[in-house]
Scaffold this motif. Sequence first.
Motif, PDB file in Angstrom:
ATOM      1  N   GLY A  38      -7.425  13.150 -10.141  1.00 34.37           N
ATOM      2  CA  GLY A  38      -6.829  12.529  -8.923  1.00 34.37           C
ATOM      3  C   GLY A  38      -6.527  10.844  -9.431  1.00 34.37           C
ATOM      4  N   ASP A  81     -11.653   4.081   0.681  1.00 31.54           N
ATOM      5  CA  ASP A  81     -11.354   3.947   2.328  1.00 31.54           C
ATOM      6  C   ASP A  81     -12.210   4.736   3.088  1.00 31.54           C
ATOM      7  OD1 ASP A  81      -9.383   2.248   1.431  1.00 31.54           O
ATOM      8  OD2 ASP A  81      -7.766   3.693   1.636  1.00 31.54           O
ATOM      9  N   SER A 137      -9.004   5.530  -4.395  1.00 34.71           N
ATOM     10  CA  SER A 137      -8.884   4.449  -3.442  1.00 34.71           C
ATOM     11  C   SER A 137      -8.933   5.205  -2.012  1.00 34.71           C
ATOM     12  CB  SER A 137      -7.521   4.016  -3.677  1.00 34.71           C
ATOM     13  OG  SER A 137      -6.440   4.804  -3.485  1.00 34.71           O
ATOM     14  N   LYS A 138      -8.597   6.304  -1.805  1.00 35.87           N
ATOM     15  CA  LYS A 138      -8.897   7.031  -0.702  1.00 35.87           C
ATOM     16  C   LYS A 138     -10.149   7.359  -0.523  1.00 35.87           C
ATOM     17  CE  LYS A 138      -4.292   7.316   0.098  1.00 35.87           C
ATOM     18  NZ  LYS A 138      -3.857   6.332   1.238  1.00 35.87           N
ATOM     19  N   TYR A 161      -6.512   6.869  -9.970  1.00 35.19           N
ATOM     20  CA  TYR A 161      -7.030   5.658  -9.149  1.00 35.19           C
ATOM     21  C   TYR A 161      -6.343   6.239  -7.584  1.00 35.19           C
ATOM     22  CZ  TYR A 161      -5.782   1.272  -6.739  1.00 35.19           C
ATOM     23  OH  TYR A 161      -5.839   0.388  -5.854  1.00 35.19           O
ATOM     24  N   TRP A 162      -5.587   7.046  -7.150  1.00 38.30           N
ATOM     25  CA  TRP A 162      -5.254   7.236  -5.974  1.00 38.30           C
ATOM     26  C   TRP A 162      -6.428   7.852  -5.227  1.00 38.30           C
ATOM     27  CZ3 TRP A 162      -4.470  11.524  -2.612  1.00 38.30           C
ATOM     28  CH2 TRP A 162      -3.804  11.335  -1.585  1.00 38.30           C
ATOM     29  N   ILE A 163      -6.920   8.976  -5.601  1.00 38.96           N
ATOM     30  CA  ILE A 163      -8.087   9.456  -5.061  1.00 38.96           C
ATOM     31  C   ILE A 163      -9.110   8.544  -5.063  1.00 38.96           C
ATOM     32  CG2 ILE A 163      -9.666  11.316  -5.489  1.00 38.96           C
ATOM     33  CD1 ILE A 163      -7.333  12.706  -4.398  1.00 38.96           C
TER      34      ILE A 163
END
Length: 82
Positions: free
Chosen positions: A18, A28, A24-25, A20-22
């Motif tokens: 995943g 969060d 960052s999620k 960077y997107w995973i």
Amino acid sequence: DKKAMGFDGIEAEVLKAGGYWIASKLKDLTTKIWQRRTWPHVWKGGRLAERFKKGCKMNTDNYRGLLISDHVYKAVAEPLYD
């Protein structure tokens, strides 16, 4: 591949690929957990599976328990153990 997935239905390979997107999620999600000071309810357990070790399959001593938990939980909780 015979890899088990948890209740979330997410395979570990999805988290690994995943990028960077995973990441960052997950950051969060970790922040929300930290702020609320509680784990999501579905993470407070897992699914118990029996794994055959060796010997006679009729003998229950030849099995071991295996706890299947979510990969997302593992990714969030692992840094806490370091």
